[in-house]
Design a protein around this motif. Structure first.
Motif, mmCIF file in Angstrom:
data_model
loop_
_atom_site.group_PDB
_atom_site.id
_atom_site.type_symbol
_atom_site.label_atom_id
_atom_site.label_comp_id
_atom_site.label_asym_id
_atom_site.label_seq_id
_atom_site.Cartn_x
_atom_site.Cartn_y
_atom_site.Cartn_z
ATOM 1 N N ALA A 1 -3.539 75.037 -50.763
ATOM 2 C CA ALA A 1 -3.837 75.659 -52.047
ATOM 3 C C ALA A 1 -5.136 76.464 -51.939
ATOM 4 O O ALA A 1 -6.136 75.977 -51.403
ATOM 5 N N HIS A 2 -5.105 77.698 -52.453
ATOM 6 C CA HIS A 2 -6.274 78.583 -52.440
ATOM 7 C C HIS A 2 -6.599 79.001 -53.868
ATOM 8 O O HIS A 2 -5.700 79.292 -54.660
ATOM 9 N N LEU A 3 -7.885 79.037 -54.180
ATOM 10 C CA LEU A 3 -8.341 79.440 -55.508
ATOM 11 C C LEU A 3 -8.184 80.939 -55.674
ATOM 12 O O LEU A 3 -8.688 81.718 -54.865
ATOM 13 N N THR A 4 -7.498 81.353 -56.737
ATOM 14 C CA THR A 4 -7.284 82.776 -56.995
ATOM 15 C C THR A 4 -7.851 83.236 -58.333
ATOM 16 O O THR A 4 -8.019 84.423 -58.558
ATOM 17 N N ASP A 5 -8.143 82.299 -59.235
ATOM 18 C CA ASP A 5 -8.605 82.655 -60.576
ATOM 19 C C ASP A 5 -9.635 81.626 -61.029
ATOM 20 O O ASP A 5 -9.287 80.622 -61.658
ATOM 21 N N PHE A 6 -10.925 81.873 -60.709
ATOM 22 C CA PHE A 6 -11.965 80.921 -61.052
ATOM 23 C C PHE A 6 -12.104 80.720 -62.562
ATOM 24 O O PHE A 6 -12.262 79.575 -63.010
ATOM 25 N N PRO A 7 -12.055 81.770 -63.400
ATOM 26 C CA PRO A 7 -12.148 81.537 -64.853
ATOM 27 C C PRO A 7 -11.071 80.607 -65.387
ATOM 28 O O PRO A 7 -11.281 79.935 -66.411
ATOM 29 N N ALA A 8 -9.911 80.534 -64.710
ATOM 30 C CA ALA A 8 -8.855 79.635 -65.176
ATOM 31 C C ALA A 8 -9.307 78.184 -65.101
ATOM 32 O O ALA A 8 -8.862 77.354 -65.909
ATOM 33 N N LEU A 9 -10.206 77.848 -64.164
ATOM 34 C CA LEU A 9 -10.728 76.486 -64.095
ATOM 35 C C LEU A 9 -11.518 76.146 -65.353
ATOM 36 O O LEU A 9 -11.495 75.018 -65.834
ATOM 37 N N LEU A 10 -12.242 77.133 -65.881
ATOM 38 C CA LEU A 10 -13.108 76.896 -67.034
ATOM 39 C C LEU A 10 -12.345 76.898 -68.351
ATOM 40 O O LEU A 10 -12.876 76.440 -69.366
ATOM 41 N N THR A 11 -11.150 77.451 -68.351
ATOM 42 C CA THR A 11 -10.337 77.483 -69.571
ATOM 43 C C THR A 11 -9.137 76.538 -69.479
ATOM 44 O O THR A 11 -8.191 76.654 -70.253
ATOM 45 N N ASN A 12 -9.196 75.609 -68.549
ATOM 46 C CA ASN A 12 -8.116 74.647 -68.350
ATOM 47 C C ASN A 12 -7.891 73.858 -69.651
ATOM 48 O O ASN A 12 -8.838 73.302 -70.220
ATOM 49 N N PRO A 13 -6.666 73.795 -70.162
ATOM 50 C CA PRO A 13 -6.412 73.028 -71.403
ATOM 51 C C PRO A 13 -6.794 71.560 -71.301
ATOM 52 O O PRO A 13 -7.021 70.908 -72.313
ATOM 53 N N SER A 14 -6.872 71.041 -70.075
ATOM 54 C CA SER A 14 -7.214 69.633 -69.877
ATOM 55 C C SER A 14 -8.710 69.384 -69.867
ATOM 56 O O SER A 14 -9.134 68.233 -69.738
ATOM 57 N N LEU A 15 -9.527 70.438 -70.021
ATOM 58 C CA LEU A 15 -10.972 70.305 -69.831
ATOM 59 C C LEU A 15 -11.755 70.067 -71.114
ATOM 60 O O LEU A 15 -12.527 69.107 -71.214
ATOM 61 N N GLY A 16 -11.609 70.935 -72.113
ATOM 62 C CA GLY A 16 -12.521 70.971 -73.246
ATOM 63 C C GLY A 16 -12.660 69.668 -74.000
ATOM 64 O O GLY A 16 -13.762 69.118 -74.139
ATOM 65 N N MET A 17 -11.559 69.148 -74.494
ATOM 66 C CA MET A 17 -11.609 67.912 -75.270
ATOM 67 C C MET A 17 -11.995 66.720 -74.408
ATOM 68 O O MET A 17 -12.678 65.795 -74.875
ATOM 69 N N ALA A 18 -11.575 66.733 -73.144
ATOM 70 C CA ALA A 18 -11.927 65.628 -72.252
ATOM 71 C C ALA A 18 -13.435 65.600 -71.993
ATOM 72 O O ALA A 18 -14.051 64.519 -71.961
ATOM 73 N N PHE A 19 -14.043 66.768 -71.801
ATOM 74 C CA PHE A 19 -15.491 66.822 -71.589
ATOM 75 C C PHE A 19 -16.234 66.330 -72.826
ATOM 76 O O PHE A 19 -17.182 65.544 -72.736
ATOM 77 N N GLY A 20 -15.800 66.770 -74.000
ATOM 78 C CA GLY A 20 -16.418 66.295 -75.231
ATOM 79 C C GLY A 20 -16.256 64.794 -75.399
ATOM 80 O O GLY A 20 -17.174 64.106 -75.872
ATOM 81 N N HIS A 21 -15.116 64.264 -74.978
ATOM 82 C CA HIS A 21 -14.862 62.824 -75.080
ATOM 83 C C HIS A 21 -15.815 62.039 -74.178
ATOM 84 O O HIS A 21 -16.375 61.012 -74.579
ATOM 85 N N VAL A 22 -16.018 62.524 -72.953
ATOM 86 C CA VAL A 22 -16.909 61.839 -72.011
ATOM 87 C C VAL A 22 -18.349 61.871 -72.500
ATOM 88 O O VAL A 22 -19.070 60.862 -72.453
ATOM 89 N N VAL A 23 -18.796 63.037 -72.978
ATOM 90 C CA VAL A 23 -20.183 63.165 -73.454
ATOM 91 C C VAL A 23 -20.423 62.257 -74.662
ATOM 92 O O VAL A 23 -21.446 61.562 -74.739
ATOM 93 N N SER A 24 -19.498 62.270 -75.611
ATOM 94 C CA SER A 24 -19.677 61.420 -76.790
ATOM 95 C C SER A 24 -19.597 59.942 -76.428
ATOM 96 O O SER A 24 -20.306 59.105 -77.010
ATOM 97 N N ALA A 25 -18.782 59.580 -75.435
ATOM 98 C CA ALA A 25 -18.740 58.194 -74.970
ATOM 99 C C ALA A 25 -20.067 57.794 -74.339
ATOM 100 O O ALA A 25 -20.540 56.658 -74.514
#
Length: 415
Positions: A163-187
């Motif tokens: 697997a090779h990275l082709t779209d770095f911004p896609a990592l930052l807009t991953n649907p699995s990221l935003g709410m999970a990060f907020g959940h970890v920080v609030s925990a």
């Protein structure tokens, strides 16, 4: 025993222990920033004593937490060479950024903050702690970017079986990221608030001479924990939408899950593509603990005129309830990680193809050795924290002025 099972047990054990250090670090540094900022703005010596006391506990946890993180990192090369080889070009990018940009800066700022007491101006010293906090959040963000890619691989293409990275911004807009990060920080904020409230409750129950100091930290801890549990619940339940969209097999079944399983069967062959029951069990108990901790809001009115202290019973509840958020974060981790089984990278790399070709006896020795080492570090950490917390905020070593009588005591003689 099976090599794959041993490797999974080792990863589960070591990451669970390390995660406990992470949430304490992230939660306490946020509270420390607020307390030291209050000291710099108001000049009230009460906040200086609180900064020194809680800062000392934070430093203990941080130093030993680094050791657990280093030990844990060895697993990727030793036990999961298939993961490193197949998705290392993608998965390694956010981990490298976390190490170089976040972790090194965080450690540098923290070292300057520790040794900068009475040597730097108050504003500069405070800015260093803000730097520690911001880089800690950056570190957590990049770790979650890497983890979210394993939950939902995006922005890549497979060439020559790698697997090779082709779209770095896609990592930052991953649907699995935003709410999970907020959940970890609030925990983490929940853990930090509960830890501060529980230690303060212990001293208030004992009626130590630092009564006024710990009354203030009790209020800070309870308010922080009450606000954080609301965020934990909100971010937690909000994840079910994105999780259902990108991981249909995780917490149930349906047409989407059946279609995906049929596709995987055609690509990878027959097998069990449903996650273990353990994921749902962990999720259920985590939700119960989260809803139960919502009762923290009932303690807020008791802070008025110190009723929470006069009644004393709420103090015992805070003290005895301290393990609950720690149990919840581990159950949450189990639900997130076990829920994507049997995949390391969801729908892309099965777990049995990611494990290193190591003999079972060697993997068992590694499991025992790593578990003992990290277990020792965890016990040492909590022993030191408990010991220093029990001493109170009278005169912590952190931030002690040069020439203090405690620093002038003669060294013990050795025979």
């Amino acid at each position: 025993m099976d090599t794959l099972l041993l490797a999974r047990l080792q990863f589960a054990t070591t990451t669970s222990i390390h995660f406990l250090f992470v949430v304490v670090t992230l939660g306490l540094v946020t509270l420390l920033v607020g307390i030291q900022t209050a000291w710099v703005v108001t000049g009230n010596p009460k906040y200086e004593r609180l900064t020194r006391f809680w800062g000392q506990l934070y430093v203990i946890n941080y130093v030993l937490g680094i050791a657990t993180g280093i030990v844990m990192e060895f697993q990727f090369g030793l036990n999961w060479s298939g993961l490193s080889r197949y998705v290392g070009n993608v998965f390694g990018a956010p981990l490298a950024i976390e190490t170089l940009v976040a972790f090194f800066l965080e450690s540098t700022f923290l070292g300057m903050w520790i040794f900068g007491w009475h040597r730097l101006r108050r504003g500069v010293h405070l800015a260093l702690l803000w730097g520690v906090a911001l880089t800690a959040y950056a570190s957590a963000f990049w770790i979650m970017v890497a983890n979210s890619w394993l939950q939902n691989p995006v922005g890549y293409e497979v060439r020559d079986g790698i697997a090779h990275l082709t779209d770095f911004p896609a990592l930052l807009t991953n649907p699995s990221l935003g709410m999970a990060f907020g959940h970890v920080v609030s925990a983490a904020l929940l853990v930090g608030g509960m830890l501060m409230a529980a230690v303060s409750a212990y001293h208030l129950i004992r009626r130590t001479p630092d009564f006024a100091i710990f009354r203030t930290s009790l209020r800070i801890g309870v308010v922080t924990a009450a606000l954080a549990i609301t965020l934990v619940q909100g971010f937690g339940f909000a994840q079910f939408g994105p999780v259902g969209a990108v991981q249909p097999t995780k917490f149930g079944s349906g047409a989407d899950a059946d279609a995906l399983i049929a596709e995987w069967t055609a690509r990878f062959g027959p097998g069990d593509y449903t996650p273990p029951v353990l994921a749902n069990v962990g999720l259920g108990f985590m939700i119960l603990i989260g809803l139960g901790l919502g009762a923290l809001w009932l303690l807020l009115p008791l802070l008025w005129r110190d009723w929470v202290i006069r009644l004393r019973f709420p103090l015992w509840l805070l003290l005895l309830g301290l393990p609950l958020p720690f149990v919840a974060v581990i159950l949450g981790w189990i639900a997130r990680e076990v829920g994507r089984q049997p995949w390391v990278a969801y729908g892309l790399l099965p777990v049995d193809q990611a494990v290193s070709p190591v003999a079972a006896p060697v993997m068992l020795a590694s499991l025992i050795g790593f578990s003992l080492l990290l277990g020792t570090l965890a016990v040492t950490n909590w022993t030191l924290i408990a010991r220093h917390a029990a001493r109170g905020a009278d005169d912590p070593a952190l931030g002690r002025p040069p020439g203090h009588p405690a620093d002038l005591r003669p060294e013990p003689a050795f025979a």
